[in-house]
Design an enzyme around this catalytic site. Structure first.
Site, PDB file in Angstrom:
ATOM      1  N   CYS A  59      40.813 -10.535 -63.795  1.00 13.40           N
ATOM      2  CA  CYS A  59      42.102  -9.543 -63.623  1.00 13.40           C
ATOM      3  C   CYS A  59      43.240 -10.066 -64.342  1.00 13.40           C
ATOM      4  CB  CYS A  59      42.192  -9.360 -62.027  1.00 13.40           C
ATOM      5  SG  CYS A  59      43.306  -7.728 -61.642  1.00 13.40           S
ATOM      6  N   GLU A  68      34.337 -12.377 -57.635  1.00  8.39           N
ATOM      7  CA  GLU A  68      34.786 -13.604 -56.358  1.00  8.39           C
ATOM      8  C   GLU A  68      34.470 -12.851 -55.066  1.00  8.39           C
ATOM      9  OE1 GLU A  68      38.848 -12.566 -57.490  1.00  8.39           O
ATOM     10  OE2 GLU A  68      36.938 -12.507 -58.498  1.00  8.39           O
ATOM     11  N   HIS A  97      36.441  -7.902 -60.146  1.00  5.88           N
ATOM     12  CA  HIS A  97      36.598  -9.304 -59.218  1.00  5.88           C
ATOM     13  C   HIS A  97      35.266  -9.651 -58.749  1.00  5.88           C
ATOM     14  CE1 HIS A  97      41.114  -9.631 -58.775  1.00  5.88           C
ATOM     15  NE2 HIS A  97      40.927  -8.428 -59.035  1.00  5.88           N
TER      16      HIS A  97
END
Length: 220
Positions: free
Chosen positions: A85, A195, A193
């Site tokens: 990002c 994560e 994302h």
């Protein structure tokens, strides 16, 4: 592996990134934007957020942070670097990756579970996926639309540097590009994302974990 996660003023996802690194079996090392060394890490992650308040342009000020001098040199030397990002925006501003990220075409911040198709598994961060594999991870951005001139887009396609593509196009990215790599495959920028998708308890599942376990297949 020791993976350095850089925190800039305004970073939001650095703690999540360190957790994902540890969840994949690596050691997470906290790096600060003002650091002048990389503390012996084997890979680097630039997390999401709003570095320096997104003043001027997203990632434009972070590109000049002291630690980025070391990151750029390490990337050019072959060290794996992942920008997620805002980290992707920083990589583009640092000219480690081509193109730019601009305001979403609908002019709104979007937050959703987004389907992607993996287009390349020849990178340090995607080798645990299959080409054509469809995954779902979190997308949250206001300026996530990837743009480049036609020559650059054709080059990325021809050289296999498009890493992931959106199923649908949630932000107006040219050719629905969600992530790209450099020619060597050690530097990857990804707008969604991974994560936030490393376990079933929180997030849309575990589809993002492969970005972090892929490092385990590397010899350092």
């Amino acid at each position: 592996m020791k993976v350095g996660v850089v925190t800039f003023p305004g970073s939001l996802d650095d703690a999540d990134a360190r957790r994902a690194v540890r969840h994949a079996g690596h050691e997470a090392v906290a790096l600060w934007h003002g650091d002048h060394d990389l503390k012996g890490v084997d890979a680097i992650l630039l997390p999401g957020g709003f570095s320096y308040g997104d003043y001027l342009r997203c990632g434009a000020i972070a590109r000049f942070a002291p630690v980025m001098t070391e990151v750029v040199d390490a990337a050019k030397g072959g060290m794996p670097v992942l920008g997620i990002c805002n980290g992707f925006q920083i990589l583009c501003e640092s000219h480690l990756l081509p193109g730019a990220l601009i305001r979403n075409d609908h002019r709104k911040f979007g937050c959703l579970d987004q389907k992607l198709v993996i287009e390349s598994n020849r990178t340090a961060w995607t080798n645990q996926y299959e080409v054509g594999q469809e995954i779902t991870i979190v997308l949250k951005n206001g300026e996530g639309s990837f743009v480049a001139d036609e020559m650059t887009l054709d080059m990325l396609e021809a050289e296999g540097q498009v890493v992931a593509r959106y199923v649908g196009n949630p932000n107006g990215s040219q050719r629905a590009i969600a992530g790209i790599s450099n020619a060597a495959g050690n530097v990857v920028g990804l707008m969604p994302h991974p994560e936030h998708a490393i376990e079933d308890l929180v997030g849309p599942g575990t589809d993002g974990l492969g970005f972090f376990t892929s490092l385990g297949a590397l010899t350092v």
